[in-house]
Scaffold this motif. Sequence first.
Motif, short mmCIF file in Angstrom:
data_model
loop_
_atom_site.label_atom_id
_atom_site.label_comp_id
_atom_site.label_asym_id
_atom_site.label_seq_id
_atom_site.Cartn_x
_atom_site.Cartn_y
_atom_site.Cartn_z
N TYR A 44 0.85 -1.19 0.00
CA TYR A 44 0.00 0.00 0.00
C TYR A 44 0.89 1.24 0.00
O TYR A 44 1.48 1.61 1.01
CB TYR A 44 -0.91 0.00 1.24
CG TYR A 44 -2.24 0.68 1.03
CD1 TYR A 44 -2.31 1.95 0.47
CD2 TYR A 44 -3.43 0.06 1.41
CE1 TYR A 44 -3.53 2.57 0.26
CE2 TYR A 44 -4.66 0.68 1.20
CZ TYR A 44 -4.70 1.93 0.64
OH TYR A 44 -5.92 2.54 0.44
N ASN B 246 -5.20 5.99 -5.27
CA ASN B 246 -6.27 5.02 -5.01
C ASN B 246 -6.62 4.22 -6.26
O ASN B 246 -7.78 4.06 -6.63
CB ASN B 246 -7.53 5.70 -4.45
CG ASN B 246 -8.44 4.71 -3.74
OD1 ASN B 246 -7.98 3.77 -3.10
ND2 ASN B 246 -9.74 4.92 -3.85
N ASN C 280 -10.32 6.24 2.20
CA ASN C 280 -10.05 5.22 1.19
C ASN C 280 -9.33 4.01 1.78
O ASN C 280 -9.61 2.87 1.42
CB ASN C 280 -9.21 5.81 0.06
CG ASN C 280 -10.01 6.68 -0.89
OD1 ASN C 280 -11.22 6.56 -0.97
ND2 ASN C 280 -9.33 7.56 -1.59
N ASN D 75 -10.67 0.23 1.65
CA ASN D 75 -9.90 -0.77 0.94
C ASN D 75 -9.46 -1.91 1.87
O ASN D 75 -9.39 -3.07 1.45
CB ASN D 75 -8.67 -0.13 0.29
CG ASN D 75 -9.04 0.76 -0.88
OD1 ASN D 75 -10.10 0.58 -1.50
ND2 ASN D 75 -8.20 1.74 -1.19
N VAL E 42 -2.52 9.10 0.39
CA VAL E 42 -3.77 8.36 0.51
C VAL E 42 -4.63 8.99 1.60
O VAL E 42 -4.12 9.61 2.54
CB VAL E 42 -3.52 6.87 0.84
CG1 VAL E 42 -2.71 6.20 -0.26
CG2 VAL E 42 -2.83 6.70 2.19
#
Length: 325
Positions: free
Chosen positions: A12, A241, A39, A43, A35
């Motif tokens: 990530y 994203n 989100n 996720n 990020v």
Amino acid sequence: MRLVRHPVLCNYYVTYRCNATCGFCDIWERPSPYVTPENVAENLRDLRRLGVRVVDFTGGEPLLHRQLDGLLAEAKKQGFITTVTTNGLLYPKQAERLRGLVDMLHFSLDSPIAEEHDRLRGVKCFDKVMESIAVARSLGERPDILFTVFEHNIDQIGAVYETICKPNNLVLILNPVFAYNEVATGGQFSDESLRKLTEWGRRKNVYLNDGFVQLRRDGGNHIDKPVCRAASTTLVISPENKLVLPCYHLGLQEFPIEGKLYDLYRSTEVQELVALEGRLPQCEGCAINCYMQPSFAVEISKYWWKALPSTLKYNRIKGTWKSLL
């Protein structure tokens, strides 16, 4: 024989920005947002549904994200194993906030000589790594030293091990550098260097996935009989994203997630790309550690057997048997 048929890891990318300019990396050259917590939480829920167990919050320099502690807390709340690798520049100031949130905390250190490490990283950070070690230990954390191995520094492993790792009771992780795209990393190793790496991997409190060494002896991934399982074992999420396929370093296609990661990953369009993992022309000769490690873990092969002893060793040292990596 495939043992695990679902993804186990998420790389990530919380940002591509970095406060170092390592010559063997080009991630820091890319413009990047950060990020959002919303989100990430969304996720993470879908990652759990897909079977992912480990989330590596990476970058760039992940500690540049001012809400990293909240992202880690959410991942822990949802039951993930977390990992973070940092150059140490920001860790002393953020250590208290990150305390107890990172299962596998790695400090990058590539030389026992301050000037040489700083030159490799493009910024003065050696002293911050030393400070980070002291701060982490004072908080009861158990960081590891991540040593990126080149031909030119392989003979410095001993000094890092003896003067930094042993006195602080830290695990030394040996990470052979890899080549990718147009980045000149110096990722080629002689047979003698590969032999030295294997020998070091047998030492107490040293981790080296010997599958990496075997793969290099074999010339890397071969598209006619691929060992890479990058897309089926690992999900890559970008700071924008987006789901990146088949892996970050190849990055042929990016799919906007838009709150539907679970359905997106299982879609026909994505699975058609997943099916090409390790078989694309660009995959020939690839030996990228961060994708080969989970690849070796999910399928029985000679690399699975090579990787198994080091995996068991690391989990024994760290006192956890949860990680699949």
